[in-house]
Write a protein that holds these residues in place. Structure first.
Motif, PDB file in Angstrom:
ATOM      1  N   THR A  29      -1.284  24.765   7.855  1.00 14.15           N
ATOM      2  CA  THR A  29      -1.823  23.414   7.769  1.00 14.15           C
ATOM      3  C   THR A  29      -3.295  23.393   8.161  1.00 14.15           C
ATOM      4  OG1 THR A  29      -1.130  22.945  10.030  1.00 14.15           O
ATOM      5  CG2 THR A  29       0.405  22.336   8.275  1.00 14.15           C
ATOM      6  N   LEU A  30      -3.964  22.371   7.700  1.00 12.17           N
ATOM      7  CA  LEU A  30      -5.370  22.166   8.009  1.00 12.17           C
ATOM      8  C   LEU A  30      -5.526  20.759   8.554  1.00 12.17           C
ATOM      9  CD1 LEU A  30      -8.392  23.007   7.764  1.00 12.17           C
ATOM     10  CD2 LEU A  30      -8.348  21.956   5.519  1.00 12.17           C
ATOM     11  N   ARG A  31      -6.251  20.630   9.628  1.00 11.88           N
ATOM     12  CA  ARG A  31      -6.472  19.320  10.230  1.00 11.88           C
ATOM     13  C   ARG A  31      -7.964  19.033  10.261  1.00 11.88           C
ATOM     14  NH1 ARG A  31      -4.606  17.168  16.175  1.00 11.88           N
ATOM     15  NH2 ARG A  31      -5.711  15.207  16.036  1.00 11.88           N
ATOM     16  N   VAL A  32      -8.337  17.874   9.730  1.00  9.38           N
ATOM     17  CA  VAL A  32      -9.722  17.423   9.758  1.00  9.38           C
ATOM     18  C   VAL A  32      -9.783  16.210  10.672  1.00  9.38           C
ATOM     19  CG1 VAL A  32     -11.628  16.525   8.388  1.00  9.38           C
ATOM     20  CG2 VAL A  32     -10.123  18.265   7.422  1.00  9.38           C
ATOM     21  N   GLN A  33     -10.710  16.227  11.592  1.00 11.00           N
ATOM     22  CA  GLN A  33     -10.818  15.136  12.551  1.00 11.00           C
ATOM     23  C   GLN A  33     -12.280  14.760  12.713  1.00 11.00           C
ATOM     24  OE1 GLN A  33      -8.736  15.971  16.178  1.00 11.00           O
ATOM     25  NE2 GLN A  33      -9.765  14.367  17.290  1.00 11.00           N
ATOM     26  N   ARG A  34     -12.533  13.476  12.808  1.00  6.42           N
ATOM     27  CA  ARG A  34     -13.889  12.972  13.028  1.00  6.42           C
ATOM     28  C   ARG A  34     -13.873  12.035  14.219  1.00  6.42           C
ATOM     29  NH1 ARG A  34     -15.745  11.334   6.921  1.00  6.42           N
ATOM     30  NH2 ARG A  34     -15.504  13.391   6.033  1.00  6.42           N
ATOM     31  N   SER A  35     -15.000  11.906  14.855  1.00  3.91           N
ATOM     32  CA  SER A  35     -15.103  10.959  15.960  1.00  3.91           C
ATOM     33  C   SER A  35     -16.482  10.314  15.942  1.00  3.91           C
ATOM     34  CB  SER A  35     -14.856  11.658  17.292  1.00  3.91           C
ATOM     35  OG  SER A  35     -15.865  12.603  17.530  1.00  3.91           O
ATOM     36  N   VAL A  36     -16.546   9.132  16.531  1.00  4.89           N
ATOM     37  CA  VAL A  36     -17.792   8.369  16.605  1.00  4.89           C
ATOM     38  C   VAL A  36     -17.855   7.731  17.988  1.00  4.89           C
ATOM     39  CG1 VAL A  36     -19.026   6.372  15.695  1.00  4.89           C
ATOM     40  CG2 VAL A  36     -17.797   7.856  14.142  1.00  4.89           C
ATOM     41  N   ARG A  37     -19.030   7.744  18.569  1.00  8.87           N
ATOM     42  CA  ARG A  37     -19.225   7.048  19.848  1.00  8.87           C
ATOM     43  C   ARG A  37     -19.785   5.661  19.551  1.00  8.87           C
ATOM     44  NH1 ARG A  37     -18.869   9.783  24.670  1.00  8.87           N
ATOM     45  NH2 ARG A  37     -18.843  12.032  24.418  1.00  8.87           N
ATOM     46  N   ILE A  38     -19.119   4.671  20.085  1.00  4.74           N
ATOM     47  CA  ILE A  38     -19.542   3.286  19.908  1.00  4.74           C
ATOM     48  C   ILE A  38     -19.887   2.743  21.289  1.00  4.74           C
ATOM     49  CG2 ILE A  38     -18.865   0.984  19.153  1.00  4.74           C
ATOM     50  CD1 ILE A  38     -16.880   2.361  17.245  1.00  4.74           C
ATOM     51  N   LYS A  39     -21.106   2.265  21.433  1.00  9.00           N
ATOM     52  CA  LYS A  39     -21.543   1.737  22.726  1.00  9.00           C
ATOM     53  C   LYS A  39     -21.113   0.281  22.860  1.00  9.00           C
ATOM     54  CE  LYS A  39     -25.462   4.809  23.238  1.00  9.00           C
ATOM     55  NZ  LYS A  39     -26.898   4.935  23.462  1.00  9.00           N
ATOM     56  N   ALA A  40     -19.824   0.117  23.104  1.00 10.79           N
ATOM     57  CA  ALA A  40     -19.251  -1.213  23.313  1.00 10.79           C
ATOM     58  C   ALA A  40     -17.955  -1.021  24.098  1.00 10.79           C
ATOM     59  CB  ALA A  40     -18.965  -1.890  21.976  1.00 10.79           C
ATOM     60  N   PRO A  41     -17.554  -2.031  24.837  1.00  6.28           N
ATOM     61  CA  PRO A  41     -16.311  -1.903  25.597  1.00  6.28           C
ATOM     62  C   PRO A  41     -15.097  -1.889  24.651  1.00  6.28           C
ATOM     63  CG  PRO A  41     -17.186  -4.114  25.802  1.00  6.28           C
ATOM     64  CD  PRO A  41     -18.215  -3.304  25.073  1.00  6.28           C
ATOM     65  N   PRO A  42     -14.063  -1.112  24.969  1.00  8.50           N
ATOM     66  CA  PRO A  42     -12.879  -1.043  24.117  1.00  8.50           C
ATOM     67  C   PRO A  42     -12.257  -2.400  23.825  1.00  8.50           C
ATOM     68  CG  PRO A  42     -12.770   0.637  25.810  1.00  8.50           C
ATOM     69  CD  PRO A  42     -13.959  -0.231  26.125  1.00  8.50           C
ATOM     70  N   GLU A  43     -12.275  -3.290  24.806  1.00  7.02           N
ATOM     71  CA  GLU A  43     -11.654  -4.602  24.585  1.00  7.02           C
ATOM     72  C   GLU A  43     -12.446  -5.450  23.577  1.00  7.02           C
ATOM     73  OE1 GLU A  43     -14.066  -4.523  28.345  1.00  7.02           O
ATOM     74  OE2 GLU A  43     -12.338  -3.395  27.652  1.00  7.02           O
ATOM     75  N   GLY A  44     -13.673  -5.079  23.302  1.00  8.42           N
ATOM     76  CA  GLY A  44     -14.454  -5.783  22.289  1.00  8.42           C
ATOM     77  C   GLY A  44     -14.276  -5.185  20.891  1.00  8.42           C
ATOM     78  N   ILE A  45     -13.968  -3.893  20.836  1.00  7.20           N
ATOM     79  CA  ILE A  45     -13.821  -3.201  19.551  1.00  7.20           C
ATOM     80  C   ILE A  45     -12.387  -3.225  19.042  1.00  7.20           C
ATOM     81  CG2 ILE A  45     -14.038  -0.953  18.410  1.00  7.20           C
ATOM     82  CD1 ILE A  45     -16.681  -2.261  19.068  1.00  7.20           C
ATOM     83  N   PHE A  46     -11.426  -3.025  19.927  1.00 11.18           N
ATOM     84  CA  PHE A  46     -10.031  -2.891  19.517  1.00 11.18           C
ATOM     85  C   PHE A  46      -9.525  -4.049  18.658  1.00 11.18           C
ATOM     86  CE2 PHE A  46      -5.423  -3.049  20.163  1.00 11.18           C
ATOM     87  CZ  PHE A  46      -5.093  -1.810  19.642  1.00 11.18           C
ATOM     88  N   PRO A  47      -9.802  -5.299  18.993  1.00 10.59           N
ATOM     89  CA  PRO A  47      -9.317  -6.389  18.142  1.00 10.59           C
ATOM     90  C   PRO A  47      -9.883  -6.337  16.713  1.00 10.59           C
ATOM     91  CG  PRO A  47     -10.022  -7.248  20.266  1.00 10.59           C
ATOM     92  CD  PRO A  47     -10.458  -5.814  20.202  1.00 10.59           C
ATOM     93  N   LEU A  48     -11.048  -5.771  16.548  1.00 13.65           N
ATOM     94  CA  LEU A  48     -11.658  -5.703  15.214  1.00 13.65           C
ATOM     95  C   LEU A  48     -11.039  -4.626  14.336  1.00 13.65           C
ATOM     96  CD1 LEU A  48     -15.406  -6.083  16.202  1.00 13.65           C
ATOM     97  CD2 LEU A  48     -13.893  -7.826  15.240  1.00 13.65           C
ATOM     98  N   ILE A  49     -10.542  -3.546  14.938  1.00 14.87           N
ATOM     99  CA  ILE A  49      -9.978  -2.470  14.124  1.00 14.87           C
ATOM    100  C   ILE A  49      -8.453  -2.482  14.085  1.00 14.87           C
ATOM    101  CG2 ILE A  49     -11.970  -0.968  14.372  1.00 14.87           C
ATOM    102  CD1 ILE A  49     -10.439   0.579  16.494  1.00 14.87           C
ATOM    103  N   SER A  50      -7.814  -3.143  15.032  1.00 13.68           N
ATOM    104  CA  SER A  50      -6.353  -3.160  15.060  1.00 13.68           C
ATOM    105  C   SER A  50      -5.768  -4.222  14.136  1.00 13.68           C
ATOM    106  CB  SER A  50      -5.859  -3.405  16.488  1.00 13.68           C
ATOM    107  OG  SER A  50      -6.228  -4.693  16.929  1.00 13.68           O
ATOM    108  N   ASP A  51      -6.565  -5.179  13.721  1.00 12.32           N
ATOM    109  CA  ASP A  51      -6.114  -6.263  12.841  1.00 12.32           C
ATOM    110  C   ASP A  51      -6.858  -6.153  11.512  1.00 12.32           C
ATOM    111  OD1 ASP A  51      -5.358  -8.589  11.581  1.00 12.32           O
ATOM    112  OD2 ASP A  51      -6.039  -9.928  13.174  1.00 12.32           O
ATOM    113  N   PHE A  52      -6.138  -5.765  10.464  1.00  7.52           N
ATOM    114  CA  PHE A  52      -6.788  -5.581   9.159  1.00  7.52           C
ATOM    115  C   PHE A  52      -7.444  -6.852   8.634  1.00  7.52           C
ATOM    116  CE2 PHE A  52      -3.663  -1.968   8.544  1.00  7.52           C
ATOM    117  CZ  PHE A  52      -4.613  -0.982   8.733  1.00  7.52           C
ATOM    118  N   HIS A  53      -6.988  -8.018   9.061  1.00  7.63           N
ATOM    119  CA  HIS A  53      -7.616  -9.263   8.625  1.00  7.63           C
ATOM    120  C   HIS A  53      -9.059  -9.372   9.123  1.00  7.63           C
ATOM    121  CE1 HIS A  53      -3.280 -10.156   8.362  1.00  7.63           C
ATOM    122  NE2 HIS A  53      -3.628 -10.902   7.323  1.00  7.63           N
ATOM    123  N   GLN A  54      -9.379  -8.685  10.213  1.00  9.29           N
ATOM    124  CA  GLN A  54     -10.727  -8.719  10.789  1.00  9.29           C
ATOM    125  C   GLN A  54     -11.698  -7.758  10.093  1.00  9.29           C
ATOM    126  OE1 GLN A  54     -11.709 -10.881  13.114  1.00  9.29           O
ATOM    127  NE2 GLN A  54      -9.653 -11.750  13.002  1.00  9.29           N
TER     128      GLN A  54
END
Length: 96
Positions: A29-54
Motif C-alpha cells: 500500500t501507499l499512503r499520501v498525507q498532507r498537512s497545513v498549519r492554520i494560525k487560528a484556534p481549533p474552536e474557530g476552524i472546526f465548525p467551518l470544516i466539520s459542517d459541509f453546509h459551511q
C-alpha cells in the motif's frame, strides 16, 4: 565474444533479480498525507470544516461554478456526513 555476451547476460539477470527482490520487500500500500498549519484556534476552524453546509463560506471551489448542484446526506456534520456536487470542470480541484 560469446564469453562477453554470457557475462553481460549474467550481470543483467542478477540486476533484474535484485530489483525484483527489493520490490518484493516493499509494502503493498501507499499512503499520501498532507498537512497545513492554520494560525487560528481549533474552536474557530472546526465548525467551518466539520459542517459541509459551511464550505460555501470558505472553499475557493464553491465560487468557481455558480450553477453547481450540491447534495447533503447522512449526518448533519462530522462523521457520517456526506457532501456531493455536480458542476463543471472549474469546480473540481486540480489534483483530482
Amino acid at each position: 565474444m560469446s564469453e562477453i555476451l554470457v557475462i553481460i547476460a549474467v550481470i543483467l539477470a542478477v540486476a533484474i533479480a535484485a530489483v525484483l527482490v527489493l520490490a518484493a520487500t516493499k509494502p503493498d500500500t501507499l499512503r499520501v498525507q498532507r498537512s497545513v498549519r492554520i494560525k487560528a484556534p481549533p474552536e474557530g476552524i472546526f465548525p467551518l470544516i466539520s459542517d459541509f453546509h459551511q464550505w460555501r463560506n470558505w472553499s475557493p471551489y464553491e465560487q468557481k461554478d455558480p450553477a453547481m448542484k450540491r447534495t447533503y446526506s447522512g449526518a448533519e456534520r462530522c462523521k457520517g456526513a456526506v457532501y456531493a456536487w455536480d458542476g463543471d470542470k472549474n469546480a473540481v480541484p486540480a489534483a483530482w
